[in-house]
Design an enzyme around this catalytic site. Structure first.
Site, PDB file in Angstrom:
ATOM      1  N   LYS A  53       0.838  -1.205   0.000  1.00  0.00           N
ATOM      2  CA  LYS A  53       0.000   0.000   0.000  1.00  0.00           C
ATOM      3  C   LYS A  53       0.874   1.257   0.000  1.00  0.00           C
ATOM      4  O   LYS A  53       0.574   2.244  -0.686  1.00  0.00           O
ATOM      5  CB  LYS A  53      -0.945  -0.009   1.221  1.00  0.00           C
ATOM      6  CG  LYS A  53      -2.050  -1.049   1.076  1.00  0.00           C
ATOM      7  CD  LYS A  53      -2.814  -1.311   2.374  1.00  0.00           C
ATOM      8  CE  LYS A  53      -3.787  -2.482   2.160  1.00  0.00           C
ATOM      9  NZ  LYS A  53      -4.543  -2.857   3.371  1.00  0.00           N
ATOM     10  N   GLN A  97      -4.822  -1.584   9.456  1.00  0.00           N
ATOM     11  CA  GLN A  97      -4.697  -2.912   8.848  1.00  0.00           C
ATOM     12  C   GLN A  97      -5.320  -3.966   9.761  1.00  0.00           C
ATOM     13  O   GLN A  97      -5.023  -4.019  10.961  1.00  0.00           O
ATOM     14  CB  GLN A  97      -3.208  -3.219   8.580  1.00  0.00           C
ATOM     15  CG  GLN A  97      -2.954  -4.497   7.822  1.00  0.00           C
ATOM     16  CD  GLN A  97      -3.529  -4.501   6.399  1.00  0.00           C
ATOM     17  OE1 GLN A  97      -3.585  -3.466   5.741  1.00  0.00           O
ATOM     18  NE2 GLN A  97      -3.983  -5.647   5.948  1.00  0.00           N
ATOM     19  N   ASP A 120     -10.988   2.656   4.036  1.00  0.00           N
ATOM     20  CA  ASP A 120     -11.480   1.308   3.719  1.00  0.00           C
ATOM     21  C   ASP A 120     -12.999   1.241   3.531  1.00  0.00           C
ATOM     22  O   ASP A 120     -13.517   0.213   3.112  1.00  0.00           O
ATOM     23  CB  ASP A 120     -11.128   0.353   4.868  1.00  0.00           C
ATOM     24  CG  ASP A 120      -9.724  -0.225   4.764  1.00  0.00           C
ATOM     25  OD1 ASP A 120      -9.379  -0.715   3.686  1.00  0.00           O
ATOM     26  OD2 ASP A 120      -8.996  -0.182   5.775  1.00  0.00           O
TER      27      ASP A 120
HETATM   28  N1  GUN Z   1      -7.128  -6.962   5.920  1.00  0.00           N
HETATM   29  C1  GUN Z   1      -7.492  -7.717   4.862  1.00  0.00           C
HETATM   30  N2  GUN Z   1      -8.026  -6.935   3.906  1.00  0.00           N
HETATM   31  C2  GUN Z   1      -8.007  -5.677   4.367  1.00  0.00           C
HETATM   32  C3  GUN Z   1      -8.415  -4.429   3.819  1.00  0.00           C
HETATM   33  O1  GUN Z   1      -8.944  -4.324   2.705  1.00  0.00           O
HETATM   34  N3  GUN Z   1      -8.213  -3.349   4.622  1.00  0.00           N
HETATM   35  C4  GUN Z   1      -7.664  -3.444   5.853  1.00  0.00           C
HETATM   36  N4  GUN Z   1      -7.533  -2.332   6.554  1.00  0.00           N
HETATM   37  N5  GUN Z   1      -7.274  -4.585   6.385  1.00  0.00           N
HETATM   38  C5  GUN Z   1      -7.436  -5.689   5.637  1.00  0.00           C
END
Ligand code: GUN
Length: 290
Positions: A53, A97, A120
């Site tokens: 990311k 995350q 998100d």
């Molecule tokens: N863990 C697995 N997929 C995601 C996601 O799309 N966003 C976040 N913040 N954590 C995750």
């Protein structure tokens, strides 16, 4: 193999090129998108995702700010950090995350994020807006899947869409998005009876169950479109999806691979949300000063 491969890497690359140009334009107007990425603990998969990311942000000119917190961080400390980021003008969007270590309550943590900075689209305010058809942000994986379908001219309206998996991150919000595109949506889960039979009804089958090769070619209607969200590492280290690619690709008309499919699209959508959040922040700042 007869199925067309739906190439998420290629599409994400062109989306990122557009985002890069958009970010350049925003910077000329004095708007500098910034993404705060919070990671708690040392989960290797989470570490990898966070690094991806940050790399994506750098590629398109978005500044990322990593907050790597100790495994033992308390909920109070984490929420305090989020509250500071909520009012920090350098931070347009915040991502925590997941999964968090077991002693932290994910719901309370997500609820602490300013809904205007919700990279998100996990905050209940934004989930509610999505549900009622007036979304502020779009959830990254579901939005990435819709863009992948649309870019490949796969019609959703009127189609039988079967989603396997009901997570808050993928299955549930994807069902809402497919419905908003006028698909006829069925959501399956671990208690669904005759799963293969339900899957065989699908014109568009999306599998996000987290179970290696759960769906095989015999559960797919000939000519169906198959989107595999799963990423599972088998003991021999081989990466497989939630769909058995070798058999499914003989039956489907189009299919994603475990890599280069949904993953890059999810990451591109996060960048889109960050840019959107920067624009929202700018509008609110201007209103505050006028
Ligand atoms: N863990 C697995 N997929 C995601 C996601 O799309 N966003 C976040 N913040 N954590 C995750």
């Amino acid at each position: 193999m007869s199925a067309k491969i739906l190439n998420g890497s290629e599409l994400a690359k062109s989306i990122k090129e557009n985002i890069k140009k958009e970010v350049e334009e925003l910077k000329k107007q004095g708007i500098f998108p910034g993404l705060a990425v919070i990671i708690v603990g040392n989960d290797p998969a989470s570490r990898l995702y966070v690094d991806f990311k940050k790399k994506d942000c750098a590629e398109v000119g978005i500044e990322s700010f990593e907050f790597a917190l100790d495994e033992k961080t308390t909920e109070e400390e984490l929420i305090k950090l989020i509250q500071q980021l909520n009012i920090d003008s350098k931070i347009s969007a915040i991502l925590v995350q997941l999964p968090l270590p077991a002693h932290l309550n994910e719901e309370r943590v997500i609820n602490a994020i300013n809904p205007d900075k919700d990279a998100d689209c996990f905050h209940p305010f934004n989930v509610g807006r999505l549900m009622t058809g007036n979304p502020l942000f779009l959830p990254c994986t579901p939005a990435g899947i819709i863009e992948l379908l649309e870019a490949n001219e796969i019609e959703i309206a009127g189609k039988e869409c079967v989603v396997v998996g009901r997570s808050n991150i993928v299955g549930k919000p994807l069902a809402i998005l497919l419905l908003s595109k006028n698909g006829t949506v069925t959501v399956c889960h671990s208690k669904t009876k005759n799963l293969d039979e339900v899957c065989r009804r699908a014109d568009i089958l999306v599998v996000a169950a987290g179970k290696p090769e759960l769906i095989k070619g015999n559960a797919i209607k000939p000519g169906a479109v198959v989107i595999d969200v799963g990423v599972n590492r088998l003991e021999g280290k081989k990466l497989v999806g939630d769909v058995e690619f070798s058999t499914a690709s003989e039956v489907a008309s189009a299919i994603t691979r475990v890599t280069g499919g949904v993953g890059p699209m999810t990451r591109a959508m996060l960048l889109k949300n960050t840019v959107k959040a920067a624009e929202i922040l700018d509008i609110k700042n201007k209103k505050a000063y006028n």
